[in-house]
Design a protein around this motif. Structure first.
Motif, short mmCIF file in Angstrom:
data_model
loop_
_atom_site.label_atom_id
_atom_site.label_comp_id
_atom_site.label_asym_id
_atom_site.label_seq_id
_atom_site.Cartn_x
_atom_site.Cartn_y
_atom_site.Cartn_z
N PRO A 26 19.60 -53.66 36.76
CA PRO A 26 19.56 -52.22 36.49
C PRO A 26 19.56 -51.35 37.74
O PRO A 26 19.74 -50.13 37.62
N GLU A 27 19.38 -51.94 38.91
CA GLU A 27 19.27 -51.13 40.12
C GLU A 27 20.57 -51.08 40.91
O GLU A 27 20.57 -50.79 42.11
N LEU A 28 21.69 -51.30 40.26
CA LEU A 28 22.98 -51.23 40.95
C LEU A 28 23.24 -49.80 41.44
O LEU A 28 22.88 -48.82 40.78
N PRO A 53 31.55 -61.55 42.68
CA PRO A 53 30.36 -60.88 42.13
C PRO A 53 29.17 -60.86 43.10
O PRO A 53 28.46 -59.86 43.21
N MET A 54 28.97 -61.95 43.82
CA MET A 54 27.87 -62.00 44.78
C MET A 54 28.11 -61.05 45.96
O MET A 54 27.18 -60.42 46.46
N ALA A 55 29.36 -60.92 46.38
CA ALA A 55 29.68 -60.00 47.48
C ALA A 55 29.47 -58.55 47.07
O ALA A 55 29.08 -57.72 47.89
N ILE A 56 29.72 -58.23 45.80
CA ILE A 56 29.44 -56.88 45.31
C ILE A 56 27.93 -56.62 45.36
O ILE A 56 27.48 -55.56 45.81
N LEU A 57 27.17 -57.59 44.94
CA LEU A 57 25.71 -57.42 44.86
C LEU A 57 25.06 -57.39 46.24
O LEU A 57 24.03 -56.72 46.42
N MET A 89 30.43 -55.11 30.93
CA MET A 89 29.81 -54.37 32.02
C MET A 89 28.35 -54.01 31.71
O MET A 89 27.50 -54.06 32.59
N GLU A 90 28.08 -53.67 30.44
CA GLU A 90 26.70 -53.36 30.05
C GLU A 90 25.78 -54.57 30.26
O GLU A 90 24.60 -54.43 30.55
N LEU A 91 26.37 -55.75 30.12
CA LEU A 91 25.60 -56.98 30.33
C LEU A 91 25.11 -57.08 31.77
O LEU A 91 23.98 -57.52 32.02
N GLU A 113 28.38 -50.39 40.54
CA GLU A 113 28.79 -50.25 39.14
C GLU A 113 30.30 -50.06 39.04
O GLU A 113 30.96 -50.64 38.16
N ARG A 114 30.84 -49.22 39.91
CA ARG A 114 32.29 -48.98 39.92
C ARG A 114 33.05 -50.28 40.18
O ARG A 114 34.04 -50.58 39.52
N GLN A 115 32.58 -51.05 41.17
CA GLN A 115 33.27 -52.30 41.52
C GLN A 115 33.20 -53.31 40.39
O GLN A 115 34.20 -53.95 40.06
N PHE A 116 32.04 -53.47 39.79
CA PHE A 116 31.92 -54.40 38.67
C PHE A 116 32.80 -53.95 37.50
O PHE A 116 33.45 -54.78 36.84
N ALA A 117 32.83 -52.66 37.23
CA ALA A 117 33.62 -52.14 36.10
C ALA A 117 35.11 -52.38 36.29
O ALA A 117 35.85 -52.57 35.31
#
Length: 206
Positions: free
Chosen positions: A9-11, A80-84, A1-3, A16-20
């Motif tokens: 950095p502007e999530l 991942p693209m849909a989250i972003l 997740m840190e990656l 961030e919650r969704q990626f985590a």
């Protein structure tokens, strides 16, 4: 997740919650349905999530853009693209029903409202999209034959509608038929991890 936070950095807190949440969800599903190599699940964020997000370094979508993820497997690169890009509509298709089930369940679990996942072969997909995205599903010329029909003639983004694929290794023979208008971006210019060497984003305008 840190990656992910390192390169994006502007999530928002929600992103961030969704990626985590992806790590536990894919580990759980992978134990039931093998969508990621067992030995590769520990590299989920580098080899799958961040790799998918290389597309976001190559293009930016306007709100309302429609994107088809062809051969999504368990949801890459689409999820991942849909989250972003929460203001962009993504349709994920795959010819393997159990993989689409994983993509559907993961999207629902993290609360994605901009994703539809369907068990469907590319030849059967009739919709029109601004962009088709795909990750090493088949040789580029074969993919282009199938998805060209799905590219909308209506333009709304800065980049011309077309196809974006993630590929690795020697791609010369695949891009040769499109050499006059294909764009190849080396992912290692954005992501410095060793794994991204000889990995590319290929863009074919249509």
């Amino acid at each position: 997740m840190e990656l992910i936070k390192k390169y994006f950095p502007e999530l928002t807190d929600e992103q961030e919650r969704q990626f985590a949440m992806l790590d536990a969800l894919y580990r759980d599903w992978n134990a039931k349905i093998n969508v990621i190599s067992r030995k590769d699940i520990d590299n989920l964020y580098e080899h799958h999530v961040l790799h998918s997000l290389a597309l976001a370094k190559a293009l930016r979508f306007k709100a309302g853009t429609k994107v088809l993820d062809f051969g999504t497997g368990g949801g890459f690169p689409g999820i991942p693209m849909a989250i972003l890009f929460p203001e962009v509509q993504f349709k994920l298709i795959d010819g393997t029903g159990k993989k689409i089930r994983v993509a559907t369940e993961v999207a629902q679990a993290i609360g994605l409202k901009n994703v539809v996942a369907e068990h469907r072969r590319g030849e059967e997909e009739k919709g029109k999209y601004d962009f088709v995205i795909s990750r090493a599903v088949m040789p580029l010329p074969d993919l282009m034959k199938i998805v060209r029909k799905n590219i909308s003639s209506k333009q709304q983004n800065a980049m011309m509608n077309g196809v974006f694929v993630l590929k690795g290794g020697n791609i010369d023979s695949e891009i040769h038929p499109y050499r006059k208008n294909v764009e190849v971006s080396d992912i290692s210019q954005w992501f410095k991890e060793e794994w991204f060497k000889e990995k590319y984003v290929i863009y074919v305008p249509c």
